[in-house]
Motif scaffolding. Structure first.
Motif, PDB file in Angstrom:
ATOM      1  N   ILE A  23      46.561  32.407  42.114  1.00 54.03           N
ATOM      2  CA  ILE A  23      45.561  33.466  42.227  1.00 54.03           C
ATOM      3  C   ILE A  23      44.683  33.141  43.439  1.00 54.03           C
ATOM      4  O   ILE A  23      44.122  32.044  43.517  1.00 54.03           O
ATOM      5  CB  ILE A  23      44.690  33.531  40.957  1.00 54.03           C
ATOM      6  CG1 ILE A  23      45.560  33.777  39.720  1.00 54.03           C
ATOM      7  CG2 ILE A  23      43.623  34.614  41.085  1.00 54.03           C
ATOM      8  CD1 ILE A  23      44.861  33.458  38.402  1.00 54.03           C
ATOM      9  N   PRO A  24      44.555  34.067  44.394  1.00 57.03           N
ATOM     10  CA  PRO A  24      43.754  33.769  45.583  1.00 57.03           C
ATOM     11  C   PRO A  24      42.334  33.325  45.225  1.00 57.03           C
ATOM     12  O   PRO A  24      41.733  33.846  44.274  1.00 57.03           O
ATOM     13  CB  PRO A  24      43.736  35.109  46.332  1.00 57.03           C
ATOM     14  CG  PRO A  24      44.982  35.803  45.885  1.00 57.03           C
ATOM     15  CD  PRO A  24      45.166  35.408  44.451  1.00 57.03           C
ATOM     16  N   THR A  25      41.833  32.387  45.991  1.00 57.68           N
ATOM     17  CA  THR A  25      40.501  31.825  45.736  1.00 57.68           C
ATOM     18  C   THR A  25      39.443  32.907  45.705  1.00 57.68           C
ATOM     19  O   THR A  25      38.544  32.897  44.845  1.00 57.68           O
ATOM     20  CB  THR A  25      40.171  30.779  46.822  1.00 57.68           C
ATOM     21  OG1 THR A  25      41.175  29.763  46.801  1.00 57.68           O
ATOM     22  CG2 THR A  25      38.809  30.153  46.583  1.00 57.68           C
ATOM     23  N   ALA A  26      39.518  33.870  46.617  1.00 57.43           N
ATOM     24  CA  ALA A  26      38.508  34.930  46.669  1.00 57.43           C
ATOM     25  C   ALA A  26      38.517  35.764  45.394  1.00 57.43           C
ATOM     26  O   ALA A  26      37.454  36.189  44.910  1.00 57.43           O
ATOM     27  CB  ALA A  26      38.759  35.821  47.887  1.00 57.43           C
ATOM     28  N   ILE A  27      39.705  36.010  44.842  1.00 59.73           N
ATOM     29  CA  ILE A  27      39.821  36.779  43.606  1.00 59.73           C
ATOM     30  C   ILE A  27      39.209  36.000  42.440  1.00 59.73           C
ATOM     31  O   ILE A  27      38.452  36.547  41.620  1.00 59.73           O
ATOM     32  CB  ILE A  27      41.298  37.113  43.302  1.00 59.73           C
ATOM     33  CG1 ILE A  27      41.870  38.038  44.372  1.00 59.73           C
ATOM     34  CG2 ILE A  27      41.458  37.711  41.909  1.00 59.73           C
ATOM     35  CD1 ILE A  27      41.369  39.449  44.321  1.00 59.73           C
ATOM     36  N   LYS A  28      39.526  34.714  42.368  1.00 59.13           N
ATOM     37  CA  LYS A  28      38.947  33.867  41.319  1.00 59.13           C
ATOM     38  C   LYS A  28      37.418  33.910  41.381  1.00 59.13           C
ATOM     39  O   LYS A  28      36.738  34.095  40.361  1.00 59.13           O
ATOM     40  CB  LYS A  28      39.388  32.407  41.495  1.00 59.13           C
ATOM     41  CG  LYS A  28      40.825  32.093  41.121  1.00 59.13           C
ATOM     42  CD  LYS A  28      40.990  30.566  41.135  1.00 59.13           C
ATOM     43  CE  LYS A  28      42.422  30.160  40.854  1.00 59.13           C
ATOM     44  NZ  LYS A  28      43.113  29.612  42.017  1.00 59.13           N
ATOM     45  N   GLU A  30      35.393  36.084  42.805  1.00 59.11           N
ATOM     46  CA  GLU A  30      34.816  37.396  42.502  1.00 59.11           C
ATOM     47  C   GLU A  30      34.794  37.635  40.993  1.00 59.11           C
ATOM     48  O   GLU A  30      33.829  38.163  40.441  1.00 59.11           O
ATOM     49  CB  GLU A  30      35.595  38.493  43.212  1.00 59.11           C
ATOM     50  CG  GLU A  30      34.894  39.843  43.190  1.00 59.11           C
ATOM     51  CD  GLU A  30      35.552  40.881  44.088  1.00 59.11           C
ATOM     52  OE1 GLU A  30      35.189  42.076  43.961  1.00 59.11           O
ATOM     53  OE2 GLU A  30      36.413  40.515  44.910  1.00 59.11           O
ATOM     54  N   TYR A  31      35.866  37.233  40.329  1.00 56.25           N
ATOM     55  CA  TYR A  31      35.957  37.390  38.872  1.00 56.25           C
ATOM     56  C   TYR A  31      34.881  36.551  38.174  1.00 56.25           C
ATOM     57  O   TYR A  31      34.146  37.044  37.303  1.00 56.25           O
ATOM     58  CB  TYR A  31      37.351  36.969  38.409  1.00 56.25           C
ATOM     59  CG  TYR A  31      37.588  37.067  36.923  1.00 56.25           C
ATOM     60  CD1 TYR A  31      37.373  38.252  36.229  1.00 56.25           C
ATOM     61  CD2 TYR A  31      38.057  35.962  36.199  1.00 56.25           C
ATOM     62  CE1 TYR A  31      37.617  38.338  34.864  1.00 56.25           C
ATOM     63  CE2 TYR A  31      38.301  36.040  34.840  1.00 56.25           C
ATOM     64  CZ  TYR A  31      38.076  37.240  34.178  1.00 56.25           C
ATOM     65  OH  TYR A  31      38.311  37.325  32.834  1.00 56.25           O
ATOM     66  N   PHE A 280      38.047  44.259  36.358  1.00 58.07           N
ATOM     67  CA  PHE A 280      38.477  43.398  37.466  1.00 58.07           C
ATOM     68  C   PHE A 280      39.571  42.425  37.031  1.00 58.07           C
ATOM     69  O   PHE A 280      40.381  41.988  37.865  1.00 58.07           O
ATOM     70  CB  PHE A 280      37.277  42.621  38.034  1.00 58.07           C
ATOM     71  CG  PHE A 280      37.583  41.931  39.328  1.00 58.07           C
ATOM     72  CD1 PHE A 280      37.499  42.612  40.535  1.00 58.07           C
ATOM     73  CD2 PHE A 280      37.981  40.597  39.353  1.00 58.07           C
ATOM     74  CE1 PHE A 280      37.796  41.978  41.741  1.00 58.07           C
ATOM     75  CE2 PHE A 280      38.272  39.949  40.538  1.00 58.07           C
ATOM     76  CZ  PHE A 280      38.189  40.657  41.736  1.00 58.07           C
ATOM     77  N   SER A 281      39.617  42.082  35.759  1.00 61.27           N
ATOM     78  CA  SER A 281      40.595  41.115  35.272  1.00 61.27           C
ATOM     79  C   SER A 281      42.025  41.560  35.555  1.00 61.27           C
ATOM     80  O   SER A 281      42.939  40.738  35.620  1.00 61.27           O
ATOM     81  CB  SER A 281      40.410  40.859  33.762  1.00 61.27           C
ATOM     82  OG  SER A 281      40.799  41.991  33.006  1.00 61.27           O
ATOM     83  N   LYS A 283      43.126  42.484  38.300  1.00 66.28           N
ATOM     84  CA  LYS A 283      43.496  41.907  39.592  1.00 66.28           C
ATOM     85  C   LYS A 283      43.814  40.402  39.460  1.00 66.28           C
ATOM     86  O   LYS A 283      44.504  39.846  40.300  1.00 66.28           O
ATOM     87  CB  LYS A 283      42.358  42.082  40.602  1.00 66.28           C
ATOM     88  CG  LYS A 283      42.045  43.528  40.944  1.00 66.28           C
ATOM     89  CD  LYS A 283      40.957  43.573  42.009  1.00 66.28           C
ATOM     90  CE  LYS A 283      40.580  45.004  42.385  1.00 66.28           C
ATOM     91  NZ  LYS A 283      39.541  45.052  43.425  1.00 66.28           N
ATOM     92  N   VAL A 284      43.268  39.799  38.410  1.00 68.87           N
ATOM     93  CA  VAL A 284      43.440  38.363  38.218  1.00 68.87           C
ATOM     94  C   VAL A 284      44.690  38.064  37.412  1.00 68.87           C
ATOM     95  O   VAL A 284      45.520  37.226  37.769  1.00 68.87           O
ATOM     96  CB  VAL A 284      42.205  37.759  37.482  1.00 68.87           C
ATOM     97  CG1 VAL A 284      42.352  36.231  37.370  1.00 68.87           C
ATOM     98  CG2 VAL A 284      40.916  38.141  38.182  1.00 68.87           C
TER      99      VAL A 284
END
Length: 286
Positions: A23-28, A30-31, A280-281, A283-284
């Motif tokens: 999972i991309p760091t930015a996505i983590k 943001e979540y 948003f989850s 996307k995660v």
């Protein structure tokens, strides 16, 4: 409604750690930033463990650097599996809690942290010293607290014995943990009163894994026994990749919120931000 305030520990770390696709760091970040705005007591956000063991969480330090803690009431918890991880986590001022999985199953302790129960007790003692020096608190998980799939001995007396040892060493927060989903309302009613009554000055929590059809009965059993500290994850995502090939999901946060709200417990959560995190989850957890 109880007189002891409820503590909800949201566990995105546990939800994400077993996912194979990175999972991309930015996505983590943001979540987790969304979860930080909901109002949970604690966010179990990452871990300082071997990259080979849990590759999904190799970016925990970078995720931490992207978190907006200024407007959040939540405290951060990071999992560590050895002293190297504890030292690394303790250098981050933003982390309030260091969590250590102390398994009462010898097989799982070796599998999870590459050390025996006796060696892990020494690790706990040194972890508590690190926490004292660095102004952190330790959360010790009684892992495999409801039994294990390996045939290692388990009963209420074994659980109580290791809880005694940990409290004697200086632990003040224990989380009875069901790593593989084998807990039942009956086992919860057997174990929780023993720990709560024996250690009245110690915070006793629950970290349950569960299938959806048994979640509410487990929550109800724990609440009735006086448990007021609950670990959970949004939608019940996650599980322990070190325990079994088939992941048993976490306790679902929305089920906890639903049950406790029905009991008129003041959770003080921002449900709009919670709903944003739910959306948003997607996307995660693809």
């Amino acid at each position: 409604m109880s007189t002891t305030p409820i503590k909800l520990i949201e566990c995105p770390r546990d939800a994400m750690q077993g996912i194979h696709e990175f999972i991309p760091t930015a996505i983590k970040a943001e979540y987790i930033n969304l979860l930080l705005q909901v109002g949970f007591d604690t966010i179990d956000f990452g871990s300082f463990v071997s990259e080979k063991a849990i590759p999904q969480l190799k970016d925990t330090s970078e995720v931490l650097s992207r978190l907006d803690l200024g407007s959040s009431v939540s405290k951060l918890l990071a999992i560590v599996a050895n002293l190297r991880g504890a030292q690394a986590a303790s250098t981050h001022e933003a982390i309030a809690y260091l969590g250590f999985p102390f398994s009462i199953s010898e097989t799982f302790q070796l599998r999870n942290t590459n050390s025996s129960i006796a060696q892990s007790m020494d690790t706990v003692k040194q972890l508590l010293e690190i926490c004292d020096k660095k102004n952190k608190e330790a959360v010790i998980y009684l892992s495999m607290g409801f039994g294990n799939p390996y045939g290692d001995p388990w009963n209420a007396e074994i659980v109580a014995h290791w809880a005694d040892e940990l409290v004697s060493a200086g632990a003040v927060i224990l989380a009875l943990s069901d790593t593989t989903g084998v807990s039942t309302p009956e086992k919860i009613k057997e174990l929780m009163p023993v720990l709560i009554n024996r250690f009245s000055d110690i915070e006793i929590g629950l970290h349950l894994h569960s299938t959806p059809d048994t979640r509410f009965e487990k929550i109800e059993a724990a609440y009735a026994c006086g448990c007021r500290r609950f670990d959970s994850a949004l939608k019940g995502f996650g599980g322990c990749p070190m325990a079994a090939d088939d992941l048993t999901g976490n306790m679902a946060t929305e089920d906890l919120i639903s049950y406790l709200s029905a009991k008129a417990e003041p959770l003080n959560l921002n449900m709009e931000k919670w709903q944003e995190a739910v959306w948003f989850s997607q996307k995660v957890f693809l």
